[in-house]
Design a protein around this motif. Structure first.
Motif, PDB file in Angstrom:
ATOM      1  N   ARG A  19      37.872  54.162  36.481  1.00  0.00           N
ATOM      2  CA  ARG A  19      37.960  54.235  37.920  1.00  0.00           C
ATOM      3  C   ARG A  19      36.597  54.498  38.928  1.00  0.00           C
ATOM      4  O   ARG A  19      35.862  55.552  38.385  1.00  0.00           O
ATOM      5  N   ARG A  20      36.480  53.562  39.221  1.00  0.00           N
ATOM      6  CA  ARG A  20      35.050  53.621  40.222  1.00  0.00           C
ATOM      7  C   ARG A  20      35.888  53.077  41.503  1.00  0.00           C
ATOM      8  O   ARG A  20      36.289  52.120  41.546  1.00  0.00           O
ATOM      9  N   ILE A  21      34.926  54.073  42.791  1.00  0.00           N
ATOM     10  CA  ILE A  21      35.837  53.992  44.086  1.00  0.00           C
ATOM     11  C   ILE A  21      34.128  53.574  45.017  1.00  0.00           C
ATOM     12  O   ILE A  21      33.019  54.026  44.750  1.00  0.00           O
ATOM     13  N   HIS A  24      29.085  45.772  34.562  1.00  0.00           N
ATOM     14  CA  HIS A  24      27.980  44.555  34.653  1.00  0.00           C
ATOM     15  C   HIS A  24      28.563  43.375  34.834  1.00  0.00           C
ATOM     16  O   HIS A  24      28.251  42.131  34.175  1.00  0.00           O
ATOM     17  N   GLY A  25      29.971  43.318  34.723  1.00  0.00           N
ATOM     18  CA  GLY A  25      31.018  41.696  34.366  1.00  0.00           C
ATOM     19  C   GLY A  25      30.344  40.697  34.587  1.00  0.00           C
ATOM     20  O   GLY A  25      31.021  39.739  35.029  1.00  0.00           O
ATOM     21  N   VAL A  26      30.654  41.418  36.739  1.00  0.00           N
ATOM     22  CA  VAL A  26      29.891  40.170  37.936  1.00  0.00           C
ATOM     23  C   VAL A  26      29.126  39.498  37.193  1.00  0.00           C
ATOM     24  O   VAL A  26      28.264  37.974  36.528  1.00  0.00           O
ATOM     25  N   ILE A  53      42.868  34.275  27.838  1.00  0.00           N
ATOM     26  CA  ILE A  53      44.154  34.927  28.663  1.00  0.00           C
ATOM     27  C   ILE A  53      42.740  36.155  29.719  1.00  0.00           C
ATOM     28  O   ILE A  53      41.794  36.652  29.186  1.00  0.00           O
ATOM     29  N   GLY A  54      43.639  36.035  30.575  1.00  0.00           N
ATOM     30  CA  GLY A  54      43.221  36.183  32.466  1.00  0.00           C
ATOM     31  C   GLY A  54      42.191  35.514  32.636  1.00  0.00           C
ATOM     32  O   GLY A  54      40.353  34.771  32.322  1.00  0.00           O
ATOM     33  N   GLY A  55      42.477  35.233  34.229  1.00  0.00           N
ATOM     34  CA  GLY A  55      41.459  34.974  34.923  1.00  0.00           C
ATOM     35  C   GLY A  55      40.148  35.238  36.450  1.00  0.00           C
ATOM     36  O   GLY A  55      40.291  34.804  37.228  1.00  0.00           O
ATOM     37  N   GLY A  56      39.767  36.377  35.784  1.00  0.00           N
ATOM     38  CA  GLY A  56      38.957  36.796  36.825  1.00  0.00           C
ATOM     39  C   GLY A  56      37.412  36.506  36.595  1.00  0.00           C
ATOM     40  O   GLY A  56      37.167  35.344  35.543  1.00  0.00           O
ATOM     41  N   LYS A 115      37.386  44.168  43.190  1.00  0.00           N
ATOM     42  CA  LYS A 115      36.705  45.349  43.545  1.00  0.00           C
ATOM     43  C   LYS A 115      35.498  45.273  43.450  1.00  0.00           C
ATOM     44  O   LYS A 115      34.921  46.221  43.495  1.00  0.00           O
ATOM     45  N   SER A 116      34.710  44.043  42.796  1.00  0.00           N
ATOM     46  CA  SER A 116      33.373  45.042  42.061  1.00  0.00           C
ATOM     47  C   SER A 116      32.567  44.901  43.961  1.00  0.00           C
ATOM     48  O   SER A 116      32.758  44.484  44.379  1.00  0.00           O
ATOM     49  N   MET A 117      31.663  45.277  43.630  1.00  0.00           N
ATOM     50  CA  MET A 117      30.401  45.794  44.372  1.00  0.00           C
ATOM     51  C   MET A 117      29.491  44.762  44.651  1.00  0.00           C
ATOM     52  O   MET A 117      28.176  44.328  45.058  1.00  0.00           O
ATOM     53  N   GLY A 118      29.412  43.496  43.682  1.00  0.00           N
ATOM     54  CA  GLY A 118      28.964  41.837  43.227  1.00  0.00           C
ATOM     55  C   GLY A 118      27.550  42.366  43.264  1.00  0.00           C
ATOM     56  O   GLY A 118      26.515  41.896  43.760  1.00  0.00           O
ATOM     57  N   ASN A 128      39.914  37.079  24.600  1.00  0.00           N
ATOM     58  CA  ASN A 128      40.258  38.062  25.961  1.00  0.00           C
ATOM     59  C   ASN A 128      39.801  38.133  26.678  1.00  0.00           C
ATOM     60  O   ASN A 128      38.364  38.465  25.915  1.00  0.00           O
ATOM     61  N   SER A 129      39.306  37.420  27.789  1.00  0.00           N
ATOM     62  CA  SER A 129      38.888  38.190  28.711  1.00  0.00           C
ATOM     63  C   SER A 129      39.882  38.750  29.535  1.00  0.00           C
ATOM     64  O   SER A 129      39.847  38.629  31.186  1.00  0.00           O
ATOM     65  N   SER A 130      40.176  39.340  29.416  1.00  0.00           N
ATOM     66  CA  SER A 130      41.423  40.541  30.402  1.00  0.00           C
ATOM     67  C   SER A 130      41.093  41.618  30.853  1.00  0.00           C
ATOM     68  O   SER A 130      41.719  42.157  31.090  1.00  0.00           O
ATOM     69  N   GLY A 131      39.753  41.805  31.191  1.00  0.00           N
ATOM     70  CA  GLY A 131      38.860  42.753  31.949  1.00  0.00           C
ATOM     71  C   GLY A 131      39.553  44.378  31.146  1.00  0.00           C
ATOM     72  O   GLY A 131      38.989  44.736  30.176  1.00  0.00           O
ATOM     73  N   ALA A 132      39.970  45.297  32.345  1.00  0.00           N
ATOM     74  CA  ALA A 132      39.677  46.929  32.133  1.00  0.00           C
ATOM     75  C   ALA A 132      40.936  46.739  30.655  1.00  0.00           C
ATOM     76  O   ALA A 132      41.433  47.669  30.021  1.00  0.00           O
TER      77      ALA A 132
HETATM   78  C1  LIG Z   1      34.360  49.236  42.514  1.00  0.00           C
HETATM   79  C2  LIG Z   1      34.019  48.319  40.948  1.00  0.00           C
HETATM   80  C3  LIG Z   1      32.116  48.296  41.167  1.00  0.00           C
HETATM   81  C4  LIG Z   1      31.492  47.184  40.723  1.00  0.00           C
HETATM   82  N1  LIG Z   1      30.442  46.608  41.161  1.00  0.00           N
HETATM   83  C5  LIG Z   1      29.520  45.690  40.235  1.00  0.00           C
HETATM   84  C6  LIG Z   1      28.303  45.547  40.334  1.00  0.00           C
HETATM   85  O1  LIG Z   1      27.876  45.778  41.096  1.00  0.00           O
HETATM   86  N2  LIG Z   1      28.325  44.191  39.690  1.00  0.00           N
HETATM   87  C7  LIG Z   1      28.827  43.609  38.396  1.00  0.00           C
HETATM   88  O2  LIG Z   1      27.894  42.726  37.547  1.00  0.00           O
HETATM   89  N3  LIG Z   1      30.021  44.656  38.469  1.00  0.00           N
HETATM   90  C8  LIG Z   1      30.525  45.585  38.883  1.00  0.00           C
HETATM   91  N4  LIG Z   1      32.048  45.130  38.622  1.00  0.00           N
HETATM   92  C9  LIG Z   1      33.087  45.216  37.453  1.00  0.00           C
HETATM   93  C10 LIG Z   1      33.226  43.718  37.047  1.00  0.00           C
HETATM   94  O3  LIG Z   1      33.646  43.944  38.519  1.00  0.00           O
HETATM   95  C11 LIG Z   1      33.973  43.651  36.579  1.00  0.00           C
HETATM   96  O4  LIG Z   1      32.629  43.697  35.379  1.00  0.00           O
HETATM   97  C12 LIG Z   1      33.903  42.561  36.218  1.00  0.00           C
HETATM   98  O5  LIG Z   1      35.182  42.143  37.274  1.00  0.00           O
HETATM   99  C13 LIG Z   1      34.658  42.240  34.830  1.00  0.00           C
HETATM  100  O6  LIG Z   1      35.656  40.615  35.336  1.00  0.00           O
HETATM  101  P1  LIG Z   1      36.417  40.554  33.875  1.00  0.00           P
HETATM  102  O7  LIG Z   1      37.463  38.881  34.794  1.00  0.00           O
HETATM  103  O8  LIG Z   1      35.837  40.636  33.099  1.00  0.00           O
HETATM  104  O9  LIG Z   1      38.129  41.202  34.232  1.00  0.00           O
HETATM  105  P2  LIG Z   1      38.638  41.187  35.574  1.00  0.00           P
HETATM  106  O10 LIG Z   1      38.677  40.697  37.093  1.00  0.00           O
HETATM  107  O11 LIG Z   1      39.395  42.422  35.701  1.00  0.00           O
HETATM  108  O12 LIG Z   1      40.237  39.655  35.521  1.00  0.00           O
HETATM  109  C14 LIG Z   1      41.164  40.290  34.092  1.00  0.00           C
HETATM  110  C15 LIG Z   1      42.272  39.435  34.658  1.00  0.00           C
HETATM  111  O13 LIG Z   1      42.760  39.326  33.104  1.00  0.00           O
HETATM  112  C16 LIG Z   1      44.461  39.672  33.609  1.00  0.00           C
HETATM  113  N5  LIG Z   1      45.200  39.714  32.718  1.00  0.00           N
HETATM  114  C17 LIG Z   1      45.108  41.776  32.247  1.00  0.00           C
HETATM  115  N6  LIG Z   1      45.934  41.667  30.487  1.00  0.00           N
HETATM  116  C18 LIG Z   1      46.859  40.032  31.038  1.00  0.00           C
HETATM  117  C19 LIG Z   1      47.529  39.683  30.421  1.00  0.00           C
HETATM  118  N7  LIG Z   1      48.811  40.605  29.234  1.00  0.00           N
HETATM  119  N8  LIG Z   1      48.209  38.240  30.156  1.00  0.00           N
HETATM  120  C20 LIG Z   1      47.475  37.791  31.464  1.00  0.00           C
HETATM  121  N9  LIG Z   1      46.250  38.371  32.395  1.00  0.00           N
HETATM  122  C21 LIG Z   1      46.099  39.148  31.953  1.00  0.00           C
HETATM  123  C22 LIG Z   1      44.256  40.230  34.983  1.00  0.00           C
HETATM  124  O14 LIG Z   1      45.280  40.602  35.660  1.00  0.00           O
HETATM  125  C23 LIG Z   1      43.163  39.829  35.389  1.00  0.00           C
HETATM  126  O15 LIG Z   1      43.197  39.225  36.341  1.00  0.00           O
HETATM  127  C24 LIG Z   1      32.308  46.510  39.629  1.00  0.00           C
HETATM  128  C25 LIG Z   1      33.541  46.807  39.122  1.00  0.00           C
HETATM  129  C26 LIG Z   1      34.036  48.072  39.888  1.00  0.00           C
HETATM  130  C27 LIG Z   1      35.603  48.410  39.743  1.00  0.00           C
END
Ligand SMILES: Cc1cc2nc3c(=O)[nH]c(=O)nc-3n(C[C@H](O)[C@H](O)[C@H](O)COP(=O)(O)OP(=O)(O)OC[C@H]3O[C@@H](n4cnc5c(N)ncnc54)[C@H](O)[C@@H]3O)c2cc1C
Length: 386
Positions: free
Chosen positions: A225-227, A339-341, A9-12, A46-49, A202-206
């Motif tokens: 929130r982070r800006i 730290h997810g990236v 669940i979640g394609g990040g 949105k990440s800083m990478g 479950n990999s649905s991020g926030a």
């Molecule tokens: C401003 C900022 C700066 C950052 N800087 C860094 C950094 O420098 N280094 C680093 O390692 N990390 C950084 N991070 C954190 C990093 O971006 C996240 O930890 C990482 O992207 C998480 O990946 P993810 O795939 O878990 O989540 P996401 O990329 O959020 O993917 C989760 C996906 O789940 C989908 N989803 C949610 N609910 C559902 C549902 N019900 N059904 C289907 N899909 C659903 C969403 O649409 C989303 O696409 C930063 C984050 C931010 C905001």
């Protein structure tokens, strides 16, 4: 009835890395479900990478020791660019307590195999970034294999290879419920109908706590929130410098394109699904930027190019990875707390290992990341947060 061996669940970047690692391990019927029309619209885009191994706990260090070499070899291995740039992370200490903290962390990092991390003197820091105001700098810590990646490109590389290996991606499809068969997970309900699967990740991020709630389990992940503020092109500071962290106040910056990317974590920020921001915030960041890098006083910033995204915070600022004991077949890959990236490669490997063999060699003690730690009270503590 649609069926899959594993539903993600979640394609990040995290879901994509899990799909990649599962298909590399031989799984073919893997289904990634993403509610947005494009992947990467969550935190990944949105990440800083930033990627670094300069952490304070063994498990975070070990996750980086898998992930950073993975990113270094990514382009060759996946035939797709991850954009890894080993320009380093430079922590700049302005108090003796900062130096002690960095030295202690380095001891652990070295014990665990991080070879190149080292303390720098004030003069070495000035040589590295001559534009820093240095009157209060005491020294710092630098690791040259830390650096940056392109999160969107890395996510694309993971999912592309996963699909070549047989995985399927549903976009514009939302998970609306988690199906159970007695005490076991049975699949998911989606806006495209039910999918039966013995394993659901479950990999649905926030948004992870909402998915966990659908499954009837607790997952303490909150959005914060982070800006980030990109500057207009600026050549007054070299574009080869590392990520620089001013330990006085947490202001940090790195080169990005022809300008710089500025960040500061406002301690007054409160949890919530917030994406807007106040122009006053830009002023707060620019004040800190000009304080540490006086020539940044001349930086041009277009507020319209700044953006806000969500960290997915866990109570002890570590990822939550593993199967829920109360719901076999349901796995968490959440709570990376910013730290997810950098930890996506390790997370994908760990989840694939746990699903296939129940254990992993990526970290010494994967149990410390388990979702059950919040019930047992065995929490970790990571103090090196950005
Ligand atoms: C401003 C900022 C700066 C950052 N800087 C860094 C950094 O420098 N280094 C680093 O390692 N990390 C950084 N991070 C954190 C990093 O971006 C996240 O930890 C990482 O992207 C998480 O990946 P993810 O795939 O878990 O989540 P996401 O990329 O959020 O993917 C989760 C996906 O789940 C989908 N989803 C949610 N609910 C559902 C549902 N019900 N059904 C289907 N899909 C659903 C969403 O649409 C989303 O696409 C930063 C984050 C931010 C905001």
């Amino acid at each position: 009835m649609q069926t899959a061996d594993v539903v993600i669940i979640g394609g990040g970047i995290v879901g994509s890395s899990i799909a990649y690692h599962l298909t590399e391990a031989g799984f073919r019927n893997v289904l990634v479900i993403e509610r947005e029309s494009h992947q990467g619209k969550g935190s990944t885009g949105k990440s800083m990478g930033g990627v670094r191994a300069q952490f304070t706990t063994p498990v975070n260090i070990q996750m980086s020791l898998y992930s950073i070499p993975f990113y270094a070899a990514f382009d060759q291995r996946l035939d797709h660019p991850a954009g890894y740039r080993p320009q380093g992370y430079l922590f700049v200490a302005t108090k003796s307590s900062h130096l002690q903290y960095l030295e202690k962390n380095q001891q652990l990092q070295k014990e665990l195999g991080l070879r190149d991390v080292r303390m720098l003197s004030r003069n070495e820091i000035i040589d590295m970034v001559p534009q820093l105001r240095s009157d209060d700098i005491l020294g710092g810590s630098f690791c040259p294999t830390d650096g940056f990646v392109d999160p969107y490109s890395a996510m694309t590389g993971f999912i592309k290879r996963a699909v070549e290996n047989g995985a399927t991606v549903w976009k514009s499809a939302e998970v609306t419920g988690v199906l159970k068969n007695g005490a076991r997970v049975k699949g998911v309900q989606t806006t495209r109908g039910d999918v039966h699967a013995p394993v659901v990740v479950n990999s649905s991020g926030a948004w992870a706590a909402e998915i966990a709630k659908m499954a009837g389990v607790d997952l303490p992940v909150t959005p914060l929130r982070r800006i980030l503020i990109p500057t207009e092109p600026f050549d007054g500071v070299s574009h080869e410098i590392p990520m620089v962290i001013d330990m006085t106040n947490g202001f940090h910056f790195r080169p990005e394109s022809r300008g710089f990317l500025l960040a500061w974590n406002d301690p007054e920020e409160t949890p919530g699904y917030k994406f807007d921001f106040d122009p006053d915030f830009i002023e707060k960041v620019l004040t800190r930027a000009a304080d540490r890098v006086p020539c940044f006083e001349n930086l041009a910033v277009n507020p319209k190019r700044a953006w806000a995204g969500l960290y997915e915070m866990s109570p002890d600022h570590h990822g939550i990875i593993g199967e829920f004991p109360e719901l076999p077949g349901f796995y968490a890959a959440n709570g990376f707390s910013g730290h997810g990236v950098m930890h996506a490669p390790a997370t994908g490997k760990i989840v694939a290992d746990l699903i296939t063999t129940g254990t992993t060699g990526v970290v010494d003690n994967v149990a410390v990341l388990s979702p059950s730690r919040f019930k047992s009270g065995d929490l970790l503590q990571e103090t090196s947060l950005l």
